[in-house]
Design a protein around this motif. Sequence first.
Motif, mmCIF file in Angstrom:
data_model
loop_
_atom_site.group_PDB
_atom_site.id
_atom_site.type_symbol
_atom_site.label_atom_id
_atom_site.label_comp_id
_atom_site.label_asym_id
_atom_site.label_seq_id
_atom_site.Cartn_x
_atom_site.Cartn_y
_atom_site.Cartn_z
ATOM 1 N N PRO A 55 79.066 -20.695 23.169
ATOM 2 C CA PRO A 55 77.666 -20.518 23.584
ATOM 3 C C PRO A 55 76.815 -21.767 23.384
ATOM 4 O O PRO A 55 75.934 -22.060 24.214
ATOM 5 C CB PRO A 55 77.178 -19.360 22.692
ATOM 6 N N ALA A 67 74.137 -19.381 28.121
ATOM 7 C CA ALA A 67 74.482 -19.015 26.737
ATOM 8 C C ALA A 67 74.633 -17.506 26.606
ATOM 9 O O ALA A 67 75.596 -17.017 26.009
ATOM 10 C CB ALA A 67 73.424 -19.535 25.774
ATOM 11 N N ALA A 71 78.072 -15.289 25.904
ATOM 12 C CA ALA A 71 78.157 -14.344 24.785
ATOM 13 C C ALA A 71 78.664 -12.990 25.258
ATOM 14 O O ALA A 71 79.473 -12.346 24.579
ATOM 15 C CB ALA A 71 76.788 -14.196 24.121
ATOM 16 N N VAL A 96 73.380 -14.965 19.437
ATOM 17 C CA VAL A 96 73.041 -15.772 20.608
ATOM 18 C C VAL A 96 71.747 -15.267 21.242
ATOM 19 O O VAL A 96 70.916 -16.059 21.706
ATOM 20 C CB VAL A 96 74.198 -15.756 21.633
#
Length: 253
Positions: free
Chosen positions: A71, A91, A95, A119
Amino acid sequence: MSSAGSSPHGPTEAGTTASGGSGPDAAADVVRPLAGDDDRAAAEAAADPPAKPTLLEQMGGPMGMVDSAVPVAVFILGNTLGGLGWGIGTALGSAVVLAGIRLARRKPITQVVSGIFGVGIAAFIAYRTGSAKGFFLLGIWSSVAYGAAFALSILVRWPLVGVIWELVNSRGTAWRADRRLVRRYSLATGVWVLVFAARFFVQNFLYDQDEVGWLATARIVMGYPLWLVALGITVLLVRGHLRSRPTAAPAAG
């Protein structure tokens, strides 16, 4: 004239019954070995319980290192190529993908939830601050919280390394009566205080300097790689004393 011992069937039937060839006694003779096999199998299973997962496995194993780095890497890539929105989106997407892979590998649900949760919070902070470096604020201040907790545990003589080690090995709190062991656990806990302090000072400096690329690099390098170094030192400090402790003498029979 025939006697009781000369019956054409008597001796044969008696001999067969005595040898377990027929009748209820014969069935019992067949069942007993089977029951004995079951008892032996149960005893072997009890004597050889499933191995406990190692601490590294509980942390996610080698794949956990990859999961923690992906991430961050895709956030920097997305932010560089398309701006903050792309960085946050990639990101979060990575995740979710990693969470699906964890579920497919039958990993504990806690690892799945914690991965998305961490995240998600980092992405939210980046969105609220309007800056890519905000993505790393959670990790920076988490190091402060962990470092303070570990340092406080040393001061109150409940070093967290000892608490965690003994909890993982199901040995309760008897270790606190061993002053040398408490000292070893305190030293090992001090190692982790240094780790968290280093993570904070290095990453906070890079944050203040707006060095997002180097901040991402420090986040990855000072993550699992540094944790493994600290874990190795912890094992060296603790196991040496545990091996030197005398074992209890067996009770006289």
